[in-house]
Design an enzyme around this catalytic site. Sequence first.
Site, short mmCIF file in Angstrom:
data_model
loop_
_atom_site.label_atom_id
_atom_site.label_comp_id
_atom_site.label_asym_id
_atom_site.label_seq_id
_atom_site.Cartn_x
_atom_site.Cartn_y
_atom_site.Cartn_z
N ILE A 166 63.57 46.76 27.06
CA ILE A 166 63.16 47.40 28.31
C ILE A 166 63.87 48.75 28.47
CG2 ILE A 166 63.20 47.20 30.84
CD1 ILE A 166 62.88 44.10 30.38
N ARG A 245 68.50 41.40 36.93
CA ARG A 245 68.71 40.21 37.74
C ARG A 245 69.66 40.61 38.88
NH1 ARG A 245 64.88 38.41 35.74
NH2 ARG A 245 64.58 36.43 34.64
N ASP A 269 64.34 45.49 42.53
CA ASP A 269 63.26 44.52 42.35
C ASP A 269 63.82 43.10 42.33
OD1 ASP A 269 60.51 43.83 41.79
OD2 ASP A 269 61.05 43.47 39.70
N GLU A 274 67.14 35.20 45.77
CA GLU A 274 65.69 35.41 45.96
C GLU A 274 65.05 34.17 46.56
OE1 GLU A 274 64.09 36.83 42.25
OE2 GLU A 274 65.49 38.50 42.24
N HIS A 292 60.60 41.18 43.14
CA HIS A 292 60.71 40.68 41.75
C HIS A 292 59.31 40.60 41.11
CE1 HIS A 292 63.24 38.11 38.78
NE2 HIS A 292 62.28 38.78 38.15
O1 GLV Z 1 61.99 38.51 35.49
C1 GLV Z 1 61.19 38.42 34.64
C2 GLV Z 1 61.45 38.02 33.29
O2 GLV Z 1 62.55 37.51 33.01
O3 GLV Z 1 60.59 38.19 32.43
#
Ligand code: GLV
Length: 328
Positions: A166, A245, A269, A274, A292
């Site tokens: 990512i 997270r 996010d 949560e 999220h």
């Molecule tokens: O939060 C989303 C994931 O872990 O893919």
Amino acid sequence: MSKHAAIISGEVRKATEEWKQFGEKHDVMFIGDKTREQLLEELPKLAAQGKYDAIAFMPAGPWQGDVNAELLGSLEGSLKYINGQGAGFDHVDMEFVTKKLGAFYVNSPQAVSHPTATTTTILILDCIRWTSQLELSTRRGDWKGGAGLTNDTRDTLVGIVGMGTIGKIVRDQIQAFGSKVIYSNRRRLPESEENGAKFVSLDELLSTADLISLNCPLTPETFHLIGETEFAKMKKGVMIVNTSRGKVIDEHALVSALESGHVARAGLDVYENEPHPHPFLLTSEQCTVFPHHGGGTQRVVRDAELEILENLRAFFETGKAQNAVNSP
Ligand SMILES: O=CC(=O)O
């Protein structure tokens, strides 16, 4: 037929033809959408057959909850391969999976990585250009709402914490907007993979970046990676984006840093608890808050179903897992 056998929990919704073909050639038990309660009843019955050495959870099926002894204890002895939903694996009791089961835990980060990176970039741009505040002030008839002149992407040094799948996409996207990028990671990437980003220590990143984006997984090492001490090292007026997270940041420390103005803006996010973000985050216009939803595009379902299929195929063919996050 290979000697392996897999339980597939959760309906295959998009890659149906590919999974049908796989199921015709391999020993695969499709059990459809199952809640955790239903799994707790059903898995011991399947386990009694003693042959299932793999289980995969489909991306759009019900959330199975924590992957732990309660859920998978009945498969101990045979289970050697688990493919979970999504990129994160903080819901997995890795000690149990690795030591007790001796199983690989495979996540499926490829499918969610592009949309999650795009969500990150949206929040980065929003922090820099105040887009959500400008939208709010326009709607409430307050026109520019005192926003004044905003920062500019070309003057923003972005620090990415965690240069995995990512992080790399965020780097490339944000560089296209003219920002310079520094990164910290467990280890430096080969230079050929850095694509212009500069590797620095976490301390240097914290003290020099104008905007800090968290793109690392939550593990025991990254729990509260960013707390009071780390905020104190940051530049006054820093911006923070978190799509990884919630627990990577100490949320109370974040709120204090926002209240004092040390952190100027946050794009979030994910949250510690949560779906209940700290009330300050919900009301402060210094924050842009998403529910999220980082990887939540339509395409992800099919992509993840195919990613899980290819991971499972590799296990069936070799007895080993590609992309495992642990080493049993
Ligand atoms: O939060 C989303 C994931 O872990 O893919």
